[in-house]
Design a protein around this motif. Structure first.
Motif, PDB file in Angstrom:
ATOM      1  N   GLY A  50       1.151  -1.074   0.373  1.00  0.00           N
ATOM      2  CA  GLY A  50      -0.039  -0.497   0.037  1.00  0.00           C
ATOM      3  C   GLY A  50       1.180   1.499   0.204  1.00  0.00           C
ATOM      4  O   GLY A  50       0.520   2.518   0.094  1.00  0.00           O
ATOM      5  N   TYR A  51       2.122   0.954  -0.534  1.00  0.00           N
ATOM      6  CA  TYR A  51       3.070   2.320  -0.127  1.00  0.00           C
ATOM      7  C   TYR A  51       2.686   3.732  -1.790  1.00  0.00           C
ATOM      8  O   TYR A  51       2.361   3.329  -2.689  1.00  0.00           O
ATOM      9  N   ARG A  52       2.487   4.574  -1.150  1.00  0.00           N
ATOM     10  CA  ARG A  52       2.508   5.696  -1.854  1.00  0.00           C
ATOM     11  C   ARG A  52       3.294   6.353  -1.216  1.00  0.00           C
ATOM     12  O   ARG A  52       3.275   7.033  -0.496  1.00  0.00           O
ATOM     13  N   PRO A  53       4.433   7.191  -1.971  1.00  0.00           N
ATOM     14  CA  PRO A  53       5.498   8.701  -1.979  1.00  0.00           C
ATOM     15  C   PRO A  53       4.458   9.414  -1.348  1.00  0.00           C
ATOM     16  O   PRO A  53       3.311   9.864  -1.077  1.00  0.00           O
ATOM     17  N   LYS A  54       5.290   9.851   0.606  1.00  0.00           N
ATOM     18  CA  LYS A  54       4.235  10.927   1.112  1.00  0.00           C
ATOM     19  C   LYS A  54       4.846  12.228   0.886  1.00  0.00           C
ATOM     20  O   LYS A  54       4.069  13.320   0.929  1.00  0.00           O
ATOM     21  N   ILE A  55       6.090  12.346   0.342  1.00  0.00           N
ATOM     22  CA  ILE A  55       6.899  13.403  -0.264  1.00  0.00           C
ATOM     23  C   ILE A  55       6.756  13.554  -1.681  1.00  0.00           C
ATOM     24  O   ILE A  55       7.758  12.702  -1.901  1.00  0.00           O
ATOM     25  N   THR A  56       6.941  14.315  -2.826  1.00  0.00           N
ATOM     26  CA  THR A  56       7.394  14.566  -3.732  1.00  0.00           C
ATOM     27  C   THR A  56       8.530  14.589  -3.729  1.00  0.00           C
ATOM     28  O   THR A  56       9.235  15.680  -3.170  1.00  0.00           O
ATOM     29  N   LEU A  57       9.294  14.979  -4.936  1.00  0.00           N
ATOM     30  CA  LEU A  57      10.500  15.272  -5.225  1.00  0.00           C
ATOM     31  C   LEU A  57      10.798  16.366  -5.399  1.00  0.00           C
ATOM     32  O   LEU A  57      11.353  17.307  -4.985  1.00  0.00           O
ATOM     33  N   ALA A  58       9.187  17.560  -5.763  1.00  0.00           N
ATOM     34  CA  ALA A  58       9.968  18.963  -5.816  1.00  0.00           C
ATOM     35  C   ALA A  58      10.092  19.459  -4.236  1.00  0.00           C
ATOM     36  O   ALA A  58      10.647  20.600  -3.482  1.00  0.00           O
ATOM     37  N   GLU A  59       9.052  18.817  -3.164  1.00  0.00           N
ATOM     38  CA  GLU A  59       9.121  19.182  -2.024  1.00  0.00           C
ATOM     39  C   GLU A  59      10.180  18.871  -0.660  1.00  0.00           C
ATOM     40  O   GLU A  59      10.596  20.110  -0.780  1.00  0.00           O
ATOM     41  N   GLY A  60      11.318  17.465  -1.772  1.00  0.00           N
ATOM     42  CA  GLY A  60      12.306  17.130  -1.130  1.00  0.00           C
ATOM     43  C   GLY A  60      13.157  17.694  -1.403  1.00  0.00           C
ATOM     44  O   GLY A  60      13.774  18.726  -0.481  1.00  0.00           O
ATOM     45  N   ILE A  61      13.386  18.545  -2.250  1.00  0.00           N
ATOM     46  CA  ILE A  61      14.232  19.458  -3.156  1.00  0.00           C
ATOM     47  C   ILE A  61      14.088  20.980  -2.288  1.00  0.00           C
ATOM     48  O   ILE A  61      15.388  20.814  -2.404  1.00  0.00           O
ATOM     49  N   LYS A  62      12.774  21.274  -2.413  1.00  0.00           N
ATOM     50  CA  LYS A  62      12.517  22.224  -2.061  1.00  0.00           C
ATOM     51  C   LYS A  62      13.014  22.005  -0.360  1.00  0.00           C
ATOM     52  O   LYS A  62      13.586  23.147   0.361  1.00  0.00           O
ATOM     53  N   ASN A  63      13.059  21.596   0.868  1.00  0.00           N
ATOM     54  CA  ASN A  63      13.331  21.290   2.053  1.00  0.00           C
ATOM     55  C   ASN A  63      14.727  21.221   2.715  1.00  0.00           C
ATOM     56  O   ASN A  63      15.066  21.786   2.684  1.00  0.00           O
ATOM     57  N   TYR A  64      14.911  20.381   0.958  1.00  0.00           N
ATOM     58  CA  TYR A  64      16.854  20.578   1.098  1.00  0.00           C
ATOM     59  C   TYR A  64      17.781  21.588   0.452  1.00  0.00           C
ATOM     60  O   TYR A  64      18.505  22.153   2.154  1.00  0.00           O
ATOM     61  N   GLY A  65      16.959  22.435  -0.443  1.00  0.00           N
ATOM     62  CA  GLY A  65      17.632  24.057  -0.721  1.00  0.00           C
ATOM     63  C   GLY A  65      17.003  24.518   0.897  1.00  0.00           C
ATOM     64  O   GLY A  65      18.156  25.458   1.163  1.00  0.00           O
ATOM     65  N   GLU A  66      15.880  24.815   1.652  1.00  0.00           N
ATOM     66  CA  GLU A  66      16.175  25.439   2.722  1.00  0.00           C
ATOM     67  C   GLU A  66      17.612  25.363   4.014  1.00  0.00           C
ATOM     68  O   GLU A  66      17.911  26.383   4.339  1.00  0.00           O
TER      69      GLU A  66
END
Length: 334
Positions: free
Chosen positions: A307-323
């Protein structure tokens, strides 16, 4: 309250596993070697046990009363001595399996690696059985193949096992993938093959921790292996530019022919082995193949059975890392 023990708890993924498990109401024992990082985990609410799972006798007491084990500890690097990879990834995994059996652990979740799919070719939508069991592109891959064999043997003996192969972990705290890219960009440039049009699959680390949590509760998955990614394959150059834009840097590329660079990497590896040089070669065959060829994974099995569905999109992950990166100076982030 059910108890979960996590090996490799003070590592990049381990930290996220601990947070996910605590937030989900489990009592968590964090087994790791980094005492300073362990103190941080204790403040989160985990029980920290300083230890090395390659020492079975010393770690045995920590498995008492444990319901589930997530074995995330490993020597995970592109270069090193075979003895070190074998002792940590193969013998260490055997130790953990034996302790699970001896202490009646209900289920053991093993964090493996999709590096076993790697080679000198483009590969798309790779399913879990589609790998070469004799792949020896580097010692890490060889050790992971052997450790998966250990898992299969213990499953056949009755241990409930589940394995995950998460691809290209990214996120705050990453000490491998993104820092290496940033370092290359700040020096000679990021090696670029095929105009950067090769496709890559990467995974936000939070999604891997979530997948591991699903493995604890899902039914009918004993002995199964699951690919885990964000399910958002992108061209290498495209994802690089998104990362660099997020941290406010401009990309610098080093365009090179694959066979020339692969040959140089082979030569460097030989020199390092023959002369027993310390450190890591500037280029390895595995790194060159990873940068040059497409590799995307089929995650339909994880979606269907976990029942796996990614919780965080790549766009969100990249934004979080950048900040996060912008709040730290370069010396700390790279």
């Amino acid at each position: 309250m059910e108890k979960v023990l996590v090996t490799g708890a003070t590592g990049f993924l381990g930290n996220y596993l601990i947070k996910q498990l605590l937030a989900s109401g489990y009592e968590v024992t964090a087994l790791g070697r980094n005492k300073k990082a362990g103190e941080v985990l204790k403040k989160l609410g985990a029980i920290f046990c300083e230890g090395d799972f390659t020492d079975k006798a010393a770690c045995a007491p920590y498995f008492k009363g444990v319901d589930y084990v997530i074995h995330a500890g490993a020597l995970s690097t592109v270069w090193g001595k075979w003895e070190d990879f074998y002792n940590t990834n193969v013998i260490g995994t055997k130790n953990v399996c034996e302790l699970c059996v001896e202490h009646g652990v209900q289920r053991m979740i093993y964090i493996s690696s999709p590096s076993i799919y790697s080679g000198k070719e483009h590969r798309f939508d790779i399913k879990e059985p589609e790998y070469d069991n004799k792949n020896e592109l580097n010692y890490y891959i060889k050790s992971k193949l052997l450790s998966e064999q250990v898992i299969r043997e213990f499953h056949e003996k009755g241990l409930y096992t589940v394995s995950l192969r998460p691809r290209g972990l990214i996120g705050i705290g990453d000490t491998s993938l993104i820092p290496r890219i940033l370092k290359a960009n700040g020096k000679v440039g990021i090696p670029l093959f095929n105009k950067g049009e090769n496709y890559v699959d990467i995974t936000c680390v939070e999604n891997v921790a979530y997948a591991a949590l699903l493995c604890i509760g899902a039914e009918g998955i004993s002995g199964e292996v699951f690919n885990i990614t964000n399910g958002e394959p992108m061209q290498f150059k495209q994802i690089l530019e998104q990362f660099l834009a997020a941290i406010g840097e401009r990309p610098k590329y080093l365009k090179l022919p694959f066979w020339l660079v692969y040959g140089i990497a082979s030569l460097l590896e030989s020199v390092y082995r023959v002369f027993r040089k310390k450190g890591e070669p500037a280029l390895t065959k595995y790194t060159v193949c990873t940068l040059a060829f497409s590799q995307t994974l089929d995650i339909s099995k994880a979606k269907e059975k976990l029942g796996y569905r990614p919780k965080i999109t790549l766009a969100e992950g990249i934004k979080n890392y950048g900040e996060w990166w912008k709040k730290h100076n370069r010396s700390k982030a790279v």
